[in-house]
Every structure is written in C-alpha cells, then in structure tokens.
Design a protein around this motif. Structure first.
Motif, PDB file in Angstrom:
ATOM      1  N   GLU A 345       0.833  -1.201   0.000  1.00 28.51           N
ATOM      2  CA  GLU A 345       0.000   0.000   0.000  1.00 28.51           C
ATOM      3  C   GLU A 345       0.874   1.260   0.000  1.00 28.51           C
ATOM      4  N   ARG A 346       0.376   2.313  -0.662  1.00 30.09           N
ATOM      5  CA  ARG A 346       1.059   3.609  -0.675  1.00 30.09           C
ATOM      6  C   ARG A 346       0.536   4.451   0.480  1.00 30.09           C
ATOM      7  N   HIS A 347       1.455   4.921   1.334  1.00 30.57           N
ATOM      8  CA  HIS A 347       1.098   5.725   2.496  1.00 30.57           C
ATOM      9  C   HIS A 347       1.527   7.174   2.229  1.00 30.57           C
ATOM     10  N   VAL A 348       0.618   8.116   2.352  1.00 28.46           N
ATOM     11  CA  VAL A 348       0.913   9.543   2.206  1.00 28.46           C
ATOM     12  C   VAL A 348       0.722  10.182   3.575  1.00 28.46           C
ATOM     13  N   LEU A 349       1.808  10.707   4.145  1.00 32.37           N
ATOM     14  CA  LEU A 349       1.821  11.148   5.532  1.00 32.37           C
ATOM     15  C   LEU A 349       2.362  12.568   5.632  1.00 32.37           C
ATOM     16  N   ASP A 350       1.806  13.345   6.538  1.00 34.07           N
ATOM     17  CA  ASP A 350       2.284  14.708   6.749  1.00 34.07           C
ATOM     18  C   ASP A 350       3.531  14.690   7.622  1.00 34.07           C
ATOM     19  N   SER A 351       4.479  15.572   7.272  1.00 37.61           N
ATOM     20  CA  SER A 351       5.666  15.735   8.095  1.00 37.61           C
ATOM     21  C   SER A 351       5.308  16.514   9.358  1.00 37.61           C
ATOM     22  N   LEU A 352       6.176  16.419  10.374  1.00 35.76           N
ATOM     23  CA  LEU A 352       5.955  17.153  11.617  1.00 35.76           C
ATOM     24  C   LEU A 352       6.382  18.614  11.516  1.00 35.76           C
ATOM     25  N   THR A 353       6.862  19.039  10.343  1.00 33.18           N
ATOM     26  CA  THR A 353       7.337  20.421  10.199  1.00 33.18           C
ATOM     27  C   THR A 353       6.572  21.154   9.105  1.00 33.18           C
ATOM     28  N   PRO A 354       5.237  21.175   9.161  1.00 34.85           N
ATOM     29  CA  PRO A 354       4.475  21.867   8.119  1.00 34.85           C
ATOM     30  C   PRO A 354       4.611  23.379   8.178  1.00 34.85           C
ATOM     31  N   GLU A 355       5.153  23.905   9.311  1.00 34.50           N
ATOM     32  CA  GLU A 355       5.277  25.355   9.428  1.00 34.50           C
ATOM     33  C   GLU A 355       6.474  25.886   8.640  1.00 34.50           C
ATOM     34  N   LEU A 356       7.175  25.012   7.924  1.00 39.38           N
ATOM     35  CA  LEU A 356       8.293  25.421   7.056  1.00 39.38           C
ATOM     36  C   LEU A 356       9.402  26.111   7.841  1.00 39.38           C
ATOM     37  N   GLN A 357       9.896  25.446   8.869  1.00 41.19           N
ATOM     38  CA  GLN A 357      10.960  26.057   9.666  1.00 41.19           C
ATOM     39  C   GLN A 357      12.267  25.289   9.622  1.00 41.19           C
ATOM     40  N   ASP A 358      12.206  23.982   9.654  1.00 40.51           N
ATOM     41  CA  ASP A 358      13.428  23.202   9.860  1.00 40.51           C
ATOM     42  C   ASP A 358      13.992  22.675   8.552  1.00 40.51           C
ATOM     43  N   VAL A 359      15.134  23.195   8.169  1.00 42.68           N
ATOM     44  CA  VAL A 359      15.853  22.719   6.987  1.00 42.68           C
ATOM     45  C   VAL A 359      16.662  21.489   7.379  1.00 42.68           C
ATOM     46  N   ILE A 360      16.693  20.492   6.520  1.00 42.50           N
ATOM     47  CA  ILE A 360      17.526  19.308   6.759  1.00 42.50           C
ATOM     48  C   ILE A 360      18.380  19.042   5.524  1.00 42.50           C
ATOM     49  N   THR A 361      19.464  18.294   5.724  1.00 49.59           N
ATOM     50  CA  THR A 361      20.309  17.877   4.597  1.00 49.59           C
ATOM     51  C   THR A 361      20.251  16.367   4.387  1.00 49.59           C
ATOM     52  N   PRO A 362      20.409  15.527   5.453  1.00 55.38           N
ATOM     53  CA  PRO A 362      20.107  14.101   5.285  1.00 55.38           C
ATOM     54  C   PRO A 362      18.837  13.730   6.038  1.00 55.38           C
ATOM     55  N   ALA A 363      18.238  12.636   5.627  1.00 56.11           N
ATOM     56  CA  ALA A 363      17.080  12.073   6.319  1.00 56.11           C
ATOM     57  C   ALA A 363      17.379  10.613   6.627  1.00 56.11           C
ATOM     58  N   LYS A 364      16.889  10.148   7.787  1.00 51.59           N
ATOM     59  CA  LYS A 364      17.112   8.767   8.199  1.00 51.59           C
ATOM     60  C   LYS A 364      15.778   8.044   8.296  1.00 51.59           C
ATOM     61  N   LEU A 365      15.645   6.991   7.517  1.00 56.11           N
ATOM     62  CA  LEU A 365      14.460   6.139   7.541  1.00 56.11           C
ATOM     63  C   LEU A 365      14.765   4.915   8.399  1.00 56.11           C
ATOM     64  N   THR A 366      13.950   4.678   9.415  1.00 60.15           N
ATOM     65  CA  THR A 366      14.117   3.519  10.295  1.00 60.15           C
ATOM     66  C   THR A 366      12.892   2.629  10.165  1.00 60.15           C
ATOM     67  N   ILE A 367      13.109   1.339   9.883  1.00 56.28           N
ATOM     68  CA  ILE A 367      12.002   0.393   9.782  1.00 56.28           C
ATOM     69  C   ILE A 367      12.127  -0.646  10.901  1.00 56.28           C
ATOM     70  N   THR A 368      10.984  -1.118  11.392  1.00 54.03           N
ATOM     71  CA  THR A 368      10.960  -2.089  12.492  1.00 54.03           C
ATOM     72  C   THR A 368      10.038  -3.249  12.125  1.00 54.03           C
ATOM     73  N   PRO A 369      10.441  -4.477  12.404  1.00 54.26           N
ATOM     74  CA  PRO A 369      11.823  -4.846  12.776  1.00 54.26           C
ATOM     75  C   PRO A 369      12.728  -5.009  11.555  1.00 54.26           C
ATOM     76  N   ASP A 370      12.119  -5.321  10.391  1.00 57.19           N
ATOM     77  CA  ASP A 370      12.863  -5.558   9.165  1.00 57.19           C
ATOM     78  C   ASP A 370      11.859  -5.560   8.023  1.00 57.19           C
ATOM     79  N   GLY A 371      12.269  -5.971   6.838  1.00 56.90           N
ATOM     80  CA  GLY A 371      11.323  -6.063   5.723  1.00 56.90           C
ATOM     81  C   GLY A 371      11.720  -5.199   4.551  1.00 56.90           C
ATOM     82  N   GLY A 372      10.720  -4.880   3.713  1.00 60.48           N
ATOM     83  CA  GLY A 372      11.035  -4.160   2.490  1.00 60.48           C
ATOM     84  C   GLY A 372       9.960  -3.172   2.080  1.00 60.48           C
ATOM     85  N   MET A 373      10.338  -2.232   1.230  1.00 59.46           N
ATOM     86  CA  MET A 373       9.423  -1.252   0.656  1.00 59.46           C
ATOM     87  C   MET A 373       9.914  -0.909  -0.739  1.00 59.46           C
TER      88      MET A 373
END
Length: 408
Positions: A345-373
């Motif tokens: 299934e395709r999941h479309v989720l809102d970020s916790l920073t919709p107020e457009l304040q926090d710039v990032i350069t890398p992002a870390k995706l953590t999955i539990t416990p394992d698997g694939g996407m």
C-alpha cells in the motif's frame, strides 16, 4: 594524477560499489542504446551494465572470443565506429570512466564523447541486442535526424590505455553544470562505463509546488544503511514507480526477534532491533510530506517506520559516513513519528514540520523490525541557502554552515 581526477576516481568508485549492490544504472529501464555502427563481436548494450566486467577465459562464440563489453570488427573501411546512448534521466555529467578491462590487444586506442540535450525524446526505431551485424542504411538514416556530428564535445579525441589491471580505468573529469539527455561515444576504432546522477535547476519551476527532494533523478543518494540483503536503499528513491519487488529495498529477517511477539499499548511491536538507511537530499530543504510505498511487499513489509532529519556540514557528513553513522548525533529531529505500515500500500503522511521552519540535509528512515518497501518520497521545498553555493567543486551537492537554520 590531477586532484580533480583523483576526486572523480573516488566518486566513480563509490558509484560503482553501490551499483554492484543495487544494479543501479540511472533508471536503466529507460537508458538504452539507440544506435551503434557495428556490434560484430559484442553488443553496445554491454556498456549499460553496472557490474564489473567479467572475463571467461575459455568461452568463445561462433564469431570469436566472448567479451563483456562493446567490441566491433576490425575497421577495414573509411570512418570510425560510434554509438548513441539515450540516458534514462536528464542529468549533469561529472565525469567518465573509460574501462578497457580485458581488452589488452584489441582496445580502442582513442575515444571522444559528444553530448546533447533534447527536452522531448526523439523517435528512433527500437533497436534489438545483436551480434555479428553492422548498422543498416535505414538505421543510419534514422539516427542522422539527431545530427549527432554537431553535438557538444565533452571529451576531445584522447588516447586510452589498454585493459591491463593497472591501467584499465581511464578517468575524465567534466566540469559542466549543463544537463544532457544523450551521449555519443566515438571510438577510433572499447568501452564506456555510465553517466552521472541527475541534477535539477533549483531556480526553475513553481516555488509553491513541493518537490521530491530525495529522488535520485535530482541527485539524492543513500549514504548509509544497516542491511541490504535482498535490495539496496538507493532503489527506493528511484525514478517512477517500482516494477516489481526487486526494485525496492529489502533487508534480511532479524535474528534477534523474540520467540513470541507482543504489542505495546499503541499496537506497535515490541522488538529490540530495527533496520535503517540514511539519504542525502538532492538539495537541503524543508520536508512537508512523506510517501512510503510498500507495493509488492505483501507479507514482508515492515511493521512500522519513522523518519528523522538533521542538518550536517559536508565535513560532518563525511565523518558520519566513515564511521558508518555509528556516532551519537544529537541533531536528529523527528519528521515522522513511529507509524504502522500496511502491506502492499502507498502511504501519504504529513511531516511534523508543516510550518516550514526546519531545513535538513540528510534524512534517516528507520524500519521495524525488518522487511522491504518499494519507494520513499520526501516532498517539500528547497532552501534558498544553497542557491548561492560555490561551484568550484562540482562533485559536492551542497555546503552549509554548522548549526545553520533557515526560514524559507
């Protein structure tokens, strides 16, 4: 070897290492050979392979020695051999590695490379992989519509070294920021090992329209991971939708799972371990929406996931890569809290920073416990911080000041 050539060598070796794990060929489903003057001993399509060339000492075809490259017949008529490659995505080219491995007495002694950019793909008849053939008059007529003789030259006619282990890699840095869609490789009368990642003109487009800041089409890349047993994380930032499970990232089953699984009060599995991947954004920016697609992963998708981001200087990122991201990083901040995932299934989720304040350069995706996407999309808005970045080192995607935070 010049400093820029050393940098290119290091970059291309890293790309090749990741390509061997991933089968990454810049959306190779769309990258294709449009034309080749001759494919007598081995077809030009071999140029599009991402793995290291192989050598089979005792294998021959009915036409001669089996070779894992493009090999034409020995030229006995006027002219030279050449081929045209249509890239899967438009992109800036950082450099070339002309790999002549195993061509020790029959390598192309000289090479040149021309390039062009077409906003709309030219209509050229589909070519089949073949050997023991030369281009037909009809194929010559069709490719002549592209006027490839007049294309821009990125690499002038240059001598190549033979394919001995110590000399098979011929590196050519390119300092152009322009995007290209087609390559013409001229051999007099070898071998070419792939174009560079995509790049985007961040000053163009609708500033109110969110962009996928992590896609490989714009220059995003995986810079760290915990497990790639069945597929590499670079796959999930690929172009377009996944075609099958092999187009995604899938880890091995963790062996530290409890014998009997239980949930917490929120319905999240209580397990000790997780898997993760870190992605450098194509451009620093603010993430407003996250898409996670588990298509094709019906009984092997992760139970849950979370996404964090931070801002790192170039030196800090290099330190993290060297340490395999095994450093305490207090800068990580949540973009997506632990969220249960559904299979296929395709999941479309809102970020916790919709107020457009926090710039990032890398992002870390953590999955539990394992698997694939199959796909990860981090949509948002590029920060203006990097529109004025210096360009003397084209290999660097961006450079930021430690601790910098910018409002768009």
């Amino acid at each position: 070897m010049a400093e820029s050539e050393e940098e290119l060598k290091s970059l291309l070796m890293k790309v090749k290492e990741e390509s061997e794990k991933v089968g990454l060929k810049l959306n190779i489903q769309k990258t294709k050979v449009l034309f080749a003057t001759d494919d007598f001993f081995a077809p030009a399509e071999n140029l599009l392979k991402s793995d290291n060339p192989r050598f089979k000492e005792y294998e021959y075809t009915e036409f001669g020695k089996w070779m894992d490259g493009w090999q034409t017949r020995r030229k006995r008529i006027p002219g030279h051999d050449w081929c045209v490659v249509q890239l899967g995505i438009q992109g800036a080219i950082r450099g070339f590695d002309m790999d002549t491995s195993y061509f020790t007495g029959d390598h192309a002694p000289r090479v040149s490379i021309q390039v062009a950019n077409f906003e709309e793909q030219p209509e050229i008849p589909q070519r089949e992989v073949r050997t023991a053939t030369a281009a037909t008059p009809e194929e010559f007529e069709a490719i002549s519509e592209l006027k490839s003789n007049d294309w821009s030259c990125l690499v002038p006619m240059t001598e190549l070294k033979p394919g001995n282990p110590a000399s098979s890699h011929n590196y050519f840095p390119v300092n152009s920021q322009q995007r290209w869609s087609h390559i013409r490789l001229n051999i007099f009368p070898g071998k070419y090992d792939g174009p560079s990642p995509g790049i985007r003109d961040w000053t163009a487009g609708n500033p109110k329209e969110p962009l996928d800041l992590v896609t490989i089409a714009y220059g995003g890349a995986c810079v760290g991971f915990s497990n790639t047993h069945f597929g590499h994380p670079n796959n999930i930032i690929g172009v377009g939708t996944a075609k099958l499970m092999a187009d995604g990232w899938e880890t091995a089953r963790r062996l530290d799972r409890p014998p009997i699984l239980e949930n917490d009060e929120n319905g999240i599995l209580l397990v000790p371990g997780c898997e993760w991947a870190v992605f450098r954004l194509a451009h620093p920016g603010v993430i407003t929406q996250i898409e996670i697609d588990t298509k094709y992963f019906k009984c092997n998708s992760p139970e849950s996931c979370k996404v964090d981001g931070c801002i790192l200087t170039t030196q800090e990122e290099e330190d993290m890569v060297r340490q395999k991201w095994d450093l305490q990083c207090h800068k990580w901040k949540p973009l997506l809290l632990v969220t249960k995932l559904k299979p296929d299934e395709r999941h479309v989720l809102d970020s916790l920073t919709p107020e457009l304040q926090d710039v990032i350069t890398p992002a870390k995706l953590t999955i539990t416990p394992d698997g694939g996407m199959s796909r990860l999309r981090l949509k948002g808005f590029p920060s203006s911080i990097c529109l004025l970045r210096p360009l003397e080192k084209p290999m660097m995607r961006f450079s930021v000041t430690a601790g910098f935070r910018e409002n768009l």
